[in-house]
Scaffold this motif. Structure first.
Motif, PDB file in Angstrom:
ATOM      1  N   GLU A  33       0.891  -1.271  -0.432  1.00  0.00           N
ATOM      2  CA  GLU A  33       0.002   0.019   0.212  1.00  0.00           C
ATOM      3  C   GLU A  33       0.953   1.396   0.078  1.00  0.00           C
ATOM      4  N   ARG A  34       1.928   0.857   0.778  1.00  0.00           N
ATOM      5  CA  ARG A  34       2.619   2.760   0.437  1.00  0.00           C
ATOM      6  C   ARG A  34       3.338   2.930  -0.547  1.00  0.00           C
ATOM      7  N   VAL A  35       4.012   1.221  -1.449  1.00  0.00           N
ATOM      8  CA  VAL A  35       4.852   1.093  -2.758  1.00  0.00           C
ATOM      9  C   VAL A  35       3.486   2.618  -3.177  1.00  0.00           C
ATOM     10  N   VAL A  36       2.563   1.944  -3.641  1.00  0.00           N
ATOM     11  CA  VAL A  36       1.660   1.290  -4.745  1.00  0.00           C
ATOM     12  C   VAL A  36       0.577   3.605  -4.414  1.00  0.00           C
ATOM     13  N   ASN A  37       1.002   3.880  -2.867  1.00  0.00           N
ATOM     14  CA  ASN A  37       0.465   4.926  -3.133  1.00  0.00           C
ATOM     15  C   ASN A  37       1.216   6.476  -3.275  1.00  0.00           C
ATOM     16  N   SER A  38       2.708   5.845  -2.573  1.00  0.00           N
ATOM     17  CA  SER A  38       3.686   6.831  -3.696  1.00  0.00           C
ATOM     18  C   SER A  38       4.266   6.948  -4.613  1.00  0.00           C
ATOM     19  N   ALA A  39       3.691   5.949  -5.695  1.00  0.00           N
ATOM     20  CA  ALA A  39       4.600   6.049  -6.989  1.00  0.00           C
ATOM     21  C   ALA A  39       2.250   6.684  -7.822  1.00  0.00           C
ATOM     22  N   MET A  40       1.316   7.102  -7.060  1.00  0.00           N
ATOM     23  CA  MET A  40       1.083   7.131  -7.158  1.00  0.00           C
ATOM     24  C   MET A  40       0.602   8.346  -7.485  1.00  0.00           C
ATOM     25  N   VAL A  41       1.096   8.880  -5.809  1.00  0.00           N
ATOM     26  CA  VAL A  41       0.571  10.030  -5.564  1.00  0.00           C
ATOM     27  C   VAL A  41       2.057  11.257  -6.637  1.00  0.00           C
ATOM     28  N   GLU A  42       3.022  10.059  -6.808  1.00  0.00           N
ATOM     29  CA  GLU A  42       4.544  11.054  -7.742  1.00  0.00           C
ATOM     30  C   GLU A  42       4.004  10.742  -9.217  1.00  0.00           C
ATOM     31  N   LEU A 106       2.440  10.712   2.901  1.00  0.00           N
ATOM     32  CA  LEU A 106       1.120  11.009   2.736  1.00  0.00           C
ATOM     33  C   LEU A 106       0.816  10.797   1.366  1.00  0.00           C
ATOM     34  N   SER A 107      -1.078  10.452   2.115  1.00  0.00           N
ATOM     35  CA  SER A 107      -1.632  10.046   1.042  1.00  0.00           C
ATOM     36  C   SER A 107      -1.715  11.227  -0.350  1.00  0.00           C
ATOM     37  N   TRP A 135      -0.122  11.719  11.271  1.00  0.00           N
ATOM     38  CA  TRP A 135      -1.616  12.325  10.964  1.00  0.00           C
ATOM     39  C   TRP A 135      -2.593  11.480  10.591  1.00  0.00           C
ATOM     40  N   THR A 136      -3.745  11.519  10.572  1.00  0.00           N
ATOM     41  CA  THR A 136      -4.678  10.807   9.563  1.00  0.00           C
ATOM     42  C   THR A 136      -5.328  12.200   9.158  1.00  0.00           C
ATOM     43  N   VAL A 137      -5.715  11.964   8.013  1.00  0.00           N
ATOM     44  CA  VAL A 137      -6.695  13.184   7.732  1.00  0.00           C
ATOM     45  C   VAL A 137      -7.556  14.119   8.018  1.00  0.00           C
ATOM     46  N   ARG A 138      -8.042  12.987   8.727  1.00  0.00           N
ATOM     47  CA  ARG A 138      -8.754  13.768   9.754  1.00  0.00           C
ATOM     48  C   ARG A 138      -8.254  14.686  11.144  1.00  0.00           C
TER      49      ARG A 138
END
Length: 349
Positions: A33-42, A106-107, A135-138
């Motif tokens: 999930e962290r790898v996917v998130n990082s790739a999508m943010v980039e 961060l997401s 921190w969560t988004v909330r």
């Protein structure tokens, strides 16, 4: 015979193996999930860069290009690339034009909230704090709404001016100044605007919502105990709340006061901190910090008591309702005024 041998297996060991396997899977899932998130943010940053690069200052063409891309990309990849999201990707690049400054932890949801902060310095502050504190988004949204940065910097600025101008000391600001805030916002207590609660009720409310309180306290806090007993030679004393700050490597004693600060409160906390350092802090711990949370502070007490010594004693006010920007500005005004007065006195000398 086979059934009998199966029953002889160690069920406790079965459970241990299951737990171990499950932890391995959860860890792997988290890494994915962290790898996917990082790739999508980039990828979103890169899409924003390409849109900005292609449109330049041509606003009308920019709207056309985003609509064109949204129609084609949505048909191929789904609604995640509609007009609104592509517009956000463009804003993402404009808010964070250097990719290396973007926190990969961060997401995309974090960044959509951060992009709404107009000031670049504030954006970067909250981005780094959210990544460091997980921190969560909330939680990020709450910290922005309660002016976390402004309250933190106000306390730091006041302390620095007092040290340089009023106290005439050469000691640097302690590490504790990096997390002490004024005021503390305790809106999560759901007290409904009540002001008739006593210190025991306030303490119980904080314990009921301990996780939110620790988030408000800041970085690296671990709960140690409430009504913590300190034994003297002839009597015992009780500290309302005790935490340990992992980053500062020291204990933090907190006393709750549902009335304005007075000199007696400072003397009491000074006594508690000295006793705790002598009898309870470990040899590898840094000096204990004492924090008095009160309904309102007193400039005179702060200036002419142990609070002014820069030795790890602090007093901050608290509010139990989420303040408006105007209310928080009013709450910070005494600190700003004191800083201005300290600067003026120093310049006169």
């Amino acid at each position: 015979m086979a059934e009998k041998s199966i029953k002889q297996f160690d069920e406790k060991n079965d459970e241990q193996v299951y737990v171990s396997v499950r932890e391995t899977l959860e860890s792997a899932r988290g890494k994915v999930e962290r790898v996917v998130n990082s790739a999508m943010v980039e990828a979103y940053w890169e899409i924003g860069r390409q849109i900005v690069g292609a449109t330049g200052e041509r606003a009308e063409y920019g709207k056309h290009l985003v609509r064109y891309l949204a129609e084609r990309l949505t048909a191929e990849y789904g609604k995640g690339f509609d007009y609104t999201n592509l517009t956000n990707m463009r804003k993402f690049y404009q808010a964070f034009p250097i990719l290396d400054t973007v926190c990969q932890e961060l997401s995309w949801s974090h960044y959509r909230r951060l992009m709404r902060i107009p000031n670049q310095e504030q954006r970067e502050f909250y981005m780094n704090a959210a990544a460091e504190e997980h921190w969560t988004v909330r939680q990020l949204d709450h910290q922005i709404a309660t002016f976390y940065r402004e309250r933190l910097l106000s306390s730091q600025g006041e302390k620095r001016e007092l040290i340089r101008s009023e106290i005439q000391r050469s000691e640097p600001v302690t590490a504790a100044d990096d997390f002490i805030k004024d005021p503390y916002v305790l809106d999560f207590l759901d007290l409904g605007g009540r002001t008739d609660f006593d210190e025991h009720q306030l303490e119980q409310a904080l314990m009921t919502r301990l996780q939110e309180f620790m988030l408000e306290l800041g970085r690296g806090f671990a709960f140690v105990g409430r009504q913590y007993r300190l034994d003297g030679e002839q009597a015992s004393y009780y500290v309302d709340l005790i935490f340990y700050n992992i980053k500062l490597k020291c204990y933090v004693l907190i006393e709750l006061k549902t009335r304005p600060l007075n000199a007696k409160d400072v003397g009491q906390m000074d006594f508690y901190v000295r006793l705790f350092n002598e009898k309870y802090a470990g040899p590898d711990d840094n000096p204990t910090i004492g924090l008095i949370l009160c309904s309102s502070s007193d400039r005179t007490v702060a200036k002419y008591s142990a609070l002014a010594d820069g030795k790890g004693l602090f007093a901050s006010s608290y509010v139990t309702c989420l303040p408006t920007e105007e209310e928080l500005t009013d709450a910070l005004e005494p600190t700003r005024r004191a800083i201005a007065e300290a600067r003026a006195e120093r310049e006169e000398k």
